[in-house]
Design an enzyme around this catalytic site. Structure first.
Site, PDB file in Angstrom:
ATOM      1  N   GLU A  82     -11.296  -0.847  -3.751  1.00 43.52           N
ATOM      2  CA  GLU A  82     -10.712  -0.109  -2.644  1.00 43.52           C
ATOM      3  C   GLU A  82      -9.604   0.802  -3.170  1.00 43.52           C
ATOM      4  O   GLU A  82      -9.327   0.855  -4.364  1.00 43.52           O
ATOM      5  CB  GLU A  82     -10.160  -1.062  -1.579  1.00 43.52           C
ATOM      6  CG  GLU A  82      -9.110  -2.029  -2.060  1.00 43.52           C
ATOM      7  CD  GLU A  82      -8.757  -3.069  -1.013  1.00 43.52           C
ATOM      8  OE1 GLU A  82      -9.418  -3.129   0.037  1.00 43.52           O
ATOM      9  OE2 GLU A  82      -7.801  -3.828  -1.245  1.00 43.52           O
TER      10      GLU A  82
ATOM     11  N   ASP B 177       0.818  -1.215   0.000  1.00 46.40           N
ATOM     12  CA  ASP B 177       0.000   0.000   0.000  1.00 46.40           C
ATOM     13  C   ASP B 177       0.856   1.271   0.000  1.00 46.40           C
ATOM     14  O   ASP B 177       0.713   2.135   0.868  1.00 46.40           O
ATOM     15  CB  ASP B 177      -0.927   0.028   1.224  1.00 46.40           C
ATOM     16  CG  ASP B 177      -1.702  -1.252   1.418  1.00 46.40           C
ATOM     17  OD1 ASP B 177      -1.999  -1.920   0.412  1.00 46.40           O
ATOM     18  OD2 ASP B 177      -2.024  -1.575   2.578  1.00 46.40           O
TER      19      ASP B 177
END
Length: 310
Positions: A198, A33
């Site tokens: 997401e 991420d």
């Protein structure tokens, strides 16, 4: 004199120990991420991990060294917002500059649940050793139809600041932030929806605002099916349509990046800065662990992002 030499020897040993403790530069360090901040030749990446992991590069992303984590202890409000959260496990940051400081939006949660929170921290510089806790920005609870993780910060040409976020549940959400407090103001709306979506990233290019997002499944090592898709709109509030005219609220999204070949699987959780897109992918040659990857973007004649061939 003997005491002086002893002191010099001690300092030398301490310095050597400190050098040995520094992670050697790597082209593709472990990361999940990632979010990117570029300051001239120095690049900084912040990632999911204990205390929020930090990477720094002095050669524009060719090699990276790991810095000390942002958090050494958890702010007290974490336990109140997400009681099941453990330790210093912090997810999916977004780094940006604002009002002369370096800011981090970040996520506190537990896997597969939407009792979550997005927090804010800041420092005088990205490699600073002191980070101020700026508190809670937005949170979600089990009865909500959204999940307050995976934040992104977008500053539009009119100076307005926008927070997008979301993971699974009802999809990706958007709200305006107060420029002084960096806390939400006004209404919040959904801007994209899919069974597995997401990690929004919003950027402007000319008259178009582009929404990048990660679809399908992360976090399964070499079996991850993550991929990056994109839509665009005339305004940050949408509606975002893909290249075929499908609304991202109805599961649309033009695929930009997916697994190719046998080595790198599940590329996703992107951040876009200029023509640079950082993301992670799972390396089948290193046990399916996630590593930092960098792609370069170009743009088609009709205004869609394209991954440049390496």
């Amino acid at each position: 004199m003997r005491a002086l030499w002893a002191l010099v020897a001690t300092l030398a040993l301490c310095l050597a120990a400190r050098v040995d403790a520094v992670e050697p530069p790597q082209a593709e360090p472990g990361a999940h991420d990632p979010t990117l901040l570029i300051q001239a030749d120095r690049w900084f990446v912040f990632t999911t991990g204990k205390g929020l992991q930090r990477l720094a590069s002095g050669d524009r992303g060719k090699t990276w060294q790991r810095l000390a984590p942002v958090f050494e202890q958890a702010p007290a409000w974490w336990a109140q917002a997400v009681p099941e959260h453990k330790g210093l496990d912090v997810w999916a940051p977004k780094v940006f500059q604002h009002q002369g400081r370096t800011w981090l939006l970040y996520s506190i949660s537990t896997f597969g649940k939407n009792r979550s929170a997005i927090g804010l921290a800041s420092s005088d510089r990205p490699d600073g050793s002191e980070w101020r806790d700026d508190g809670l920005v937005v949170q979600s609870v089990a009865t909500d139809n959204f999940n307050a993780i995976d934040p992104d910060l977008f500053v539009d040409t009119d100076g307005k600041l926008w927070l997008s976020y979301g993971s699974f549940w009802g999809g990706l959400r958007l709200t305006q932030l107060d420029a002084a407090t960096l806390k939400p103001i006004g209404s919040t709306r959904f801007i994209a929806r899919s069974p597995a979506i997401e990690a929004p990233t919003i950027v402007r290019r000319g008259d178009w605002v582009y929404l990048f997002a990660s679809y399908d499944l992360c976090c399964k090592g070499a079996d991850s099916t993550y991929n990056v898709r994109v839509g665009r709109a005339r305004a940050v509030t949408g509606p975002y349509l893909d290249r075929d005219g499908r609304d991202l609220m109805d599961g649309g999204g033009t695929q930009l990046l997916a697994a190719t070949g046998t080595r790198w699987k599940g590329p996703g959780h992107q951040d876009v800065v200029g023509d640079v897109m950082v993301h992670h992918a799972y390396d089948t040659e290193r046990g399916g662990k996630p590593h930092l990857r960098i792609a370069r973007l170009s743009w088609s004649a009709d205004g869609w992002p394209v991954i440049q061939e390496e």
